[in-house]
Design a protein around this motif. Structure first.
Motif, mmCIF file in Angstrom:
data_model
loop_
_atom_site.group_PDB
_atom_site.id
_atom_site.type_symbol
_atom_site.label_atom_id
_atom_site.label_comp_id
_atom_site.label_asym_id
_atom_site.label_seq_id
_atom_site.Cartn_x
_atom_site.Cartn_y
_atom_site.Cartn_z
ATOM 1 N N CYS A 101 -2.070 -8.415 1.979
ATOM 2 C CA CYS A 101 -2.718 -7.886 3.177
ATOM 3 C C CYS A 101 -2.573 -6.374 3.212
ATOM 4 N N ILE A 105 -1.546 -4.953 8.938
ATOM 5 C CA ILE A 105 -1.297 -6.383 9.144
ATOM 6 C C ILE A 105 0.135 -6.731 8.785
ATOM 7 N N TYR A 198 -6.634 -6.161 13.533
ATOM 8 C CA TYR A 198 -5.641 -6.495 12.511
ATOM 9 C C TYR A 198 -4.796 -7.686 12.954
#
Length: 331
Positions: A101, A105, A198
């Motif tokens: 990611c 995040i 996010y």
């Protein structure tokens, strides 16, 4: 682990003919070494202590004096590379699946409580190796390739694609959000609306993987981080001033953040302080800097409500914030 298997796995070289043929554990601190362990000699000065404590082997990547021919002395081109191969082996052995990611995040995930079979991995290689040793079989790992080498994991997947279950924003300021998700109301969370997309992506991952989670009170992360000050540049409590320094160390986020500020704070006098090599439109409110002293000069010479300072973090302030009553601009 058998010595021959370790050598093949890490592509390292045995430089003597020892009596030992296997190791109990891999240890990085000499004082923790017990009889039968393999010592990773990141500190050359600790080798004698490790041997005295009963190490059955020493792996090293710098010139080293062999002091006991009965134990294994293993030469590595790089201790880090050898350790990465071990981490990859453990990820295969434990059937670990890793999801890659972005940095935002990932840092949000560190503020979410999840069960032991879901881990957000961060740190140096030694701490990652220890985390995998303790991990359950078939654990799911979340990591950021900008912070951790993805080659360490045998199975790496991308984050699930949208559509995501939306987060319903009830109330917001630039730096706080009250929202509803999955029929739960989260009031005045210390998370900017900028980060909500996010967070939606992270929560969608939990949903897809059927990971139970608990959102605790958010704290500021090291992105779009507000420091409230007054006209004398004294640091004030969160939310008690209309003059704010916003720190963003990651220059890749600036276009989105500038757009966010222009949409949500159009009433404000906002300036953007950017590294010299970055150019964006709206030049009247953009200022370039070569060093930290130039940042301070720009702040002193211009009137603003918000100053987005890109490419550095709040550590440019010369004392820890917890003990600092005044923002001193001398370096």
């Amino acid at each position: 682990m058998r010595l021959e298997n370790f050598l093949a796995l890490t592509q390292t070289t045995l430089v003597n003919e020892p009596y030992v043929h296997s190791f109990e554990n891999i240890v990085f601190e000499a004082h923790r070494v017990k009889r039968g362990d393999l010592f990773f000699a990141y500190s050359q000065e600790e080798i004698e202590v490790a041997v005295a404590n009963g190490a059955y082997g020493v792996i090293f990547d710098k010139p080293t004096q062999i002091s006991d021919n009965e134990i294994a002395w293993i030469k590595a081109h790089s201790l880090d590379e050898a350790l990465k191969k071990l981490i990859r082996f453990k990820s295969i052995e434990k059937e670990i699946v890793a999801y890659a990611c972005n940095e935002i995040i990932f840092k949000l995930s560190l503020q979410v409580i999840t069960p032991s079979n879901f881990l957000s991995i961060l740190g140096d290689l030694k701490s990652i190796f220890k985390a995998l040793l303790d991990a359950e079989d078939r654990t799911t790992i979340l990591f950021c390739p900008a912070l951790v080498d993805k080659e360490m994991f045998a199975v790496v997947k991308k984050m699930p694609h949208p559509p995501y279950v939306p987060i319903e924003i009830i109330e917001q300021t630039l730096f706080e959000t009250s929202f509803i998700y999955n029929n739960v109301f989260y009031e005045r969370q210390l998370i900017s609306p900028f980060f909500i997309p996010y967070l939606e992506e992270l929560l969608h991952l939990y949903k897809i993987l059927k990971i139970e989670y608990k959102l605790r009170k958010f704290t500021l992360i090291e992105h779009f981080e507000p420091i409230f000050i007054n006209k004398k540049f004294e640091i004030k409590s969160f939310g008690t001033s209309d003059k704010v320094l916003i720190f963003e160390p990651n220059s890749q986020l600036i276009d989105a953040q500038i757009s966010f500020l222009q949409r949500h704070a159009s009433w404000a006098n906002t300036i953007f302080i950017l590294p010299k090599h970055i150019e964006i439109e709206n030049s009247q409110k953009n200022f370039s800097y070569k060093n930290e002293k130039e940042i301070i000069a720009i702040l002193r010479e211009n009137r603003f409500n918000f100053a987005l300072i890109v490419g550095v973090d709040k550590s440019i302030l010369n004392r820890p914030l917890s003990n600092q009553k005044q923002l001193t601009m001398d370096f």
